[in-house]
Write a protein that holds these residues in place. Structure first.
Motif, PDB file in Angstrom:
ATOM      1  N   SER A   8      33.150  -1.260  15.005  1.00 57.67           N
ATOM      2  CA  SER A   8      33.975  -1.416  16.208  1.00 57.67           C
ATOM      3  C   SER A   8      35.418  -1.752  15.853  1.00 57.67           C
ATOM      4  CB  SER A   8      33.393  -2.502  17.110  1.00 57.67           C
ATOM      5  OG  SER A   8      32.108  -2.137  17.550  1.00 57.67           O
ATOM      6  N   LEU A   9      35.595  -2.586  14.827  1.00 55.86           N
ATOM      7  CA  LEU A   9      36.943  -2.940  14.379  1.00 55.86           C
ATOM      8  C   LEU A   9      37.675  -1.701  13.849  1.00 55.86           C
ATOM      9  CD1 LEU A   9      38.043  -6.026  12.427  1.00 55.86           C
ATOM     10  CD2 LEU A   9      38.708  -3.786  11.602  1.00 55.86           C
ATOM     11  N   ILE A  10      37.004  -0.904  13.025  1.00 56.67           N
ATOM     12  CA  ILE A  10      37.626   0.316  12.494  1.00 56.67           C
ATOM     13  C   ILE A  10      37.937   1.283  13.627  1.00 56.67           C
ATOM     14  CG2 ILE A  10      37.284   2.335  11.005  1.00 56.67           C
ATOM     15  CD1 ILE A  10      35.610   0.471   9.161  1.00 56.67           C
ATOM     16  N   ALA A  11      37.019   1.418  14.577  1.00 56.90           N
ATOM     17  CA  ALA A  11      37.260   2.307  15.720  1.00 56.90           C
ATOM     18  C   ALA A  11      38.464   1.835  16.535  1.00 56.90           C
ATOM     19  CB  ALA A  11      36.009   2.380  16.596  1.00 56.90           C
ATOM     20  N   SER A  12      38.578   0.532  16.757  1.00 63.04           N
ATOM     21  CA  SER A  12      39.725  -0.008  17.500  1.00 63.04           C
ATOM     22  C   SER A  12      41.031   0.274  16.778  1.00 63.04           C
ATOM     23  CB  SER A  12      39.562  -1.514  17.716  1.00 63.04           C
ATOM     24  OG  SER A  12      38.481  -1.766  18.573  1.00 63.04           O
ATOM     25  N   ARG A  13      41.013   0.132  15.459  1.00 67.81           N
ATOM     26  CA  ARG A  13      42.218   0.431  14.669  1.00 67.81           C
ATOM     27  C   ARG A  13      42.568   1.914  14.773  1.00 67.81           C
ATOM     28  NH1 ARG A  13      43.559  -3.719  10.939  1.00 67.81           N
ATOM     29  NH2 ARG A  13      44.630  -2.206   9.618  1.00 67.81           N
ATOM     30  N   ALA A  14      41.548   2.780  14.729  1.00 69.29           N
ATOM     31  CA  ALA A  14      41.786   4.219  14.843  1.00 69.29           C
ATOM     32  C   ALA A  14      42.361   4.555  16.216  1.00 69.29           C
ATOM     33  CB  ALA A  14      40.492   4.984  14.593  1.00 69.29           C
ATOM     34  N   VAL A  67      39.036  10.423  14.785  1.00 68.39           N
ATOM     35  CA  VAL A  67      38.126  10.362  13.642  1.00 68.39           C
ATOM     36  C   VAL A  67      36.701  10.099  14.119  1.00 68.39           C
ATOM     37  CG1 VAL A  67      39.852   9.524  11.998  1.00 68.39           C
ATOM     38  CG2 VAL A  67      38.478   7.886  13.268  1.00 68.39           C
ATOM     39  N   ALA A  68      35.786  10.376  13.227  1.00 65.44           N
ATOM     40  CA  ALA A  68      34.401   9.950  13.389  1.00 65.44           C
ATOM     41  C   ALA A  68      34.178   8.834  12.377  1.00 65.44           C
ATOM     42  CB  ALA A  68      33.451  11.111  13.136  1.00 65.44           C
ATOM     43  N   ILE A  69      33.456   7.795  12.791  1.00 65.05           N
ATOM     44  CA  ILE A  69      33.194   6.634  11.938  1.00 65.05           C
ATOM     45  C   ILE A  69      31.692   6.430  11.889  1.00 65.05           C
ATOM     46  CG2 ILE A  69      33.576   4.149  11.651  1.00 65.05           C
ATOM     47  CD1 ILE A  69      36.097   4.756  13.604  1.00 65.05           C
ATOM     48  N   ASP A  70      31.191   6.177  10.690  1.00 68.32           N
ATOM     49  CA  ASP A  70      29.755   6.076  10.483  1.00 68.32           C
ATOM     50  C   ASP A  70      29.473   4.965   9.477  1.00 68.32           C
ATOM     51  OD1 ASP A  70      27.017   7.971  10.418  1.00 68.32           O
ATOM     52  OD2 ASP A  70      27.408   6.992   8.503  1.00 68.32           O
ATOM     53  N   ILE A  71      28.466   4.147   9.752  1.00 69.64           N
ATOM     54  CA  ILE A  71      27.978   3.174   8.780  1.00 69.64           C
ATOM     55  C   ILE A  71      26.485   3.415   8.677  1.00 69.64           C
ATOM     56  CG2 ILE A  71      27.701   0.745   8.170  1.00 69.64           C
ATOM     57  CD1 ILE A  71      30.186   0.147   9.890  1.00 69.64           C
ATOM     58  N   ARG A  72      26.003   3.622   7.435  1.00 70.32           N
ATOM     59  CA  ARG A  72      24.588   3.921   7.258  1.00 70.32           C
ATOM     60  C   ARG A  72      24.024   3.305   6.001  1.00 70.32           C
ATOM     61  NH1 ARG A  72      23.887  10.105   7.207  1.00 70.32           N
ATOM     62  NH2 ARG A  72      25.404   9.904   8.855  1.00 70.32           N
ATOM     63  N   ARG A  73      22.726   3.051   6.097  1.00 71.60           N
ATOM     64  CA  ARG A  73      21.889   2.699   4.947  1.00 71.60           C
ATOM     65  C   ARG A  73      21.044   3.923   4.688  1.00 71.60           C
ATOM     66  NH1 ARG A  73      20.407  -3.062   6.997  1.00 71.60           N
ATOM     67  NH2 ARG A  73      21.677  -4.276   5.572  1.00 71.60           N
ATOM     68  N   CYS A 121      30.623   6.276  15.816  1.00 71.57           N
ATOM     69  CA  CYS A 121      31.615   6.433  16.865  1.00 71.57           C
ATOM     70  C   CYS A 121      32.386   7.711  16.578  1.00 71.57           C
ATOM     71  CB  CYS A 121      32.572   5.239  16.879  1.00 71.57           C
ATOM     72  SG  CYS A 121      33.942   5.415  18.034  1.00 71.57           S
ATOM     73  N   VAL A 122      32.507   8.559  17.575  1.00 73.84           N
ATOM     74  CA  VAL A 122      33.299   9.776  17.437  1.00 73.84           C
ATOM     75  C   VAL A 122      34.384   9.732  18.503  1.00 73.84           C
ATOM     76  CG1 VAL A 122      33.299  12.288  17.405  1.00 73.84           C
ATOM     77  CG2 VAL A 122      31.283  11.039  16.588  1.00 73.84           C
ATOM     78  N   LEU A 123      35.612   9.596  18.049  1.00 75.78           N
ATOM     79  CA  LEU A 123      36.753   9.560  18.955  1.00 75.78           C
ATOM     80  C   LEU A 123      37.199  10.979  19.256  1.00 75.78           C
ATOM     81  CD1 LEU A 123      38.628   6.614  17.219  1.00 75.78           C
ATOM     82  CD2 LEU A 123      37.246   6.543  19.307  1.00 75.78           C
ATOM     83  N   PRO A 124      37.973  11.198  20.301  1.00 77.99           N
ATOM     84  CA  PRO A 124      38.436  12.552  20.607  1.00 77.99           C
ATOM     85  C   PRO A 124      39.241  13.143  19.445  1.00 77.99           C
ATOM     86  CG  PRO A 124      38.842  11.091  22.462  1.00 77.99           C
ATOM     87  CD  PRO A 124      38.406  10.226  21.314  1.00 77.99           C
ATOM     88  N   GLY A 125      38.926  14.381  19.100  1.00 81.65           N
ATOM     89  CA  GLY A 125      39.676  15.070  18.058  1.00 81.65           C
ATOM     90  C   GLY A 125      38.834  15.686  16.958  1.00 81.65           C
ATOM     91  N   VAL A 185      24.560  -1.935  -0.178  1.00 85.87           N
ATOM     92  CA  VAL A 185      23.522  -1.884   0.849  1.00 85.87           C
ATOM     93  C   VAL A 185      23.775  -0.816   1.907  1.00 85.87           C
ATOM     94  CG1 VAL A 185      22.910  -4.313   0.527  1.00 85.87           C
ATOM     95  CG2 VAL A 185      24.577  -3.677   2.294  1.00 85.87           C
ATOM     96  N   ALA A 186      24.983  -0.262   1.938  1.00 83.55           N
ATOM     97  CA  ALA A 186      25.330   0.727   2.957  1.00 83.55           C
ATOM     98  C   ALA A 186      26.627   1.429   2.553  1.00 83.55           C
ATOM     99  CB  ALA A 186      25.492   0.056   4.324  1.00 83.55           C
ATOM    100  N   ALA A 187      26.977   2.430   3.340  1.00 85.58           N
ATOM    101  CA  ALA A 187      28.258   3.125   3.170  1.00 85.58           C
ATOM    102  C   ALA A 187      28.938   3.182   4.528  1.00 85.58           C
ATOM    103  CB  ALA A 187      28.047   4.538   2.636  1.00 85.58           C
ATOM    104  N   VAL A 188      30.243   2.948   4.534  1.00 89.84           N
ATOM    105  CA  VAL A 188      31.045   3.113   5.746  1.00 89.84           C
ATOM    106  C   VAL A 188      31.970   4.295   5.503  1.00 89.84           C
ATOM    107  CG1 VAL A 188      32.689   1.321   5.002  1.00 89.84           C
ATOM    108  CG2 VAL A 188      32.657   2.045   7.391  1.00 89.84           C
ATOM    109  N   THR A 189      31.999   5.205   6.481  1.00 89.52           N
ATOM    110  CA  THR A 189      32.693   6.471   6.295  1.00 89.52           C
ATOM    111  C   THR A 189      33.559   6.796   7.500  1.00 89.52           C
ATOM    112  OG1 THR A 189      30.774   7.251   5.034  1.00 89.52           O
ATOM    113  CG2 THR A 189      32.345   8.922   5.747  1.00 89.52           C
TER     114      THR A 189
END
Length: 160
Positions: A34-40, A47-53, A61-65, A130-134
């Motif tokens: 949510s913090l990264i999405a707010s910054r974007a 951008v699209a933002i993804d955190i996964r294990r 989160c997928v923002l317009p564009g 433990v995960a990747a943030v992309t």
């Protein structure tokens, strides 16, 4: 830094040494994403933002564009981070410095992995990755910086 390391490789390694979590769970994934999405959003970045294990998506989160291609970029970037436990930006720089492309010659399948910047390991002190943030949708460097700045801000707030 070794004699063959570029200043960029040293900087990217510093990011990974500096940006280590004390703990990371599903709530942390939500807050960080949510913090990264707010910054974007504040920066006007589509951008699209993804955190996964591995195959479990903890935040998306997928923002317009972004286009449908971002789904593939995210999948391949995060697969690279989870396999090598280093950011895709660092992997790209290290392999380029060696003059080697691991997606050629059968080592890494290019349909499953990429070294485009923008994916970063979530490393927990005493545990490991433990995960990747992309992030995907900007240039490789800008995707990487968006994620790094988000993690840095999150960790600074958590330390308070």
């Amino acid at each position: 830094m070794t004699e063959t390391d570029s200043p960029r490789i040293a900087e990217l390694r510093q990011h990974e040494e500096e940006l280590v979590f004390a703990r990371f769970d599903h709530h942390d994934a939500w807050r960080l994403g949510s913090l990264i999405a707010s910054r974007a959003i504040a920066g006007g970045h589509g951008v699209a933002i993804d955190i996964r294990r591995h195959n479990m998506v903890l935040f998306r989160c997928v923002l317009p564009g972004p286009t449908a291609d971002q789904e593939e970029w995210i999948r391949r970037k995060s697969a690279s981070v989870l396999r090598f436990e280093r950011s895709t930006a660092l992997l790209a720089e290290e392999f380029a410095a060696k003059g080697f492309d691991p997606t050629q010659g059968g080592w890494l399948a290019p349909e499953d992995f990429t070294l485009a910047g923008g994916s970063f390991p979530i490393r927990v002190r005493g545990t490991g990755v433990v995960a990747a943030v992309t992030a995907s949708g900007l240039s490789s460097d800008d995707d990487h910086q968006l994620v790094v700045d988000g993690i840095r801000t999150y960790l600074a707030a958590a330390a308070d």
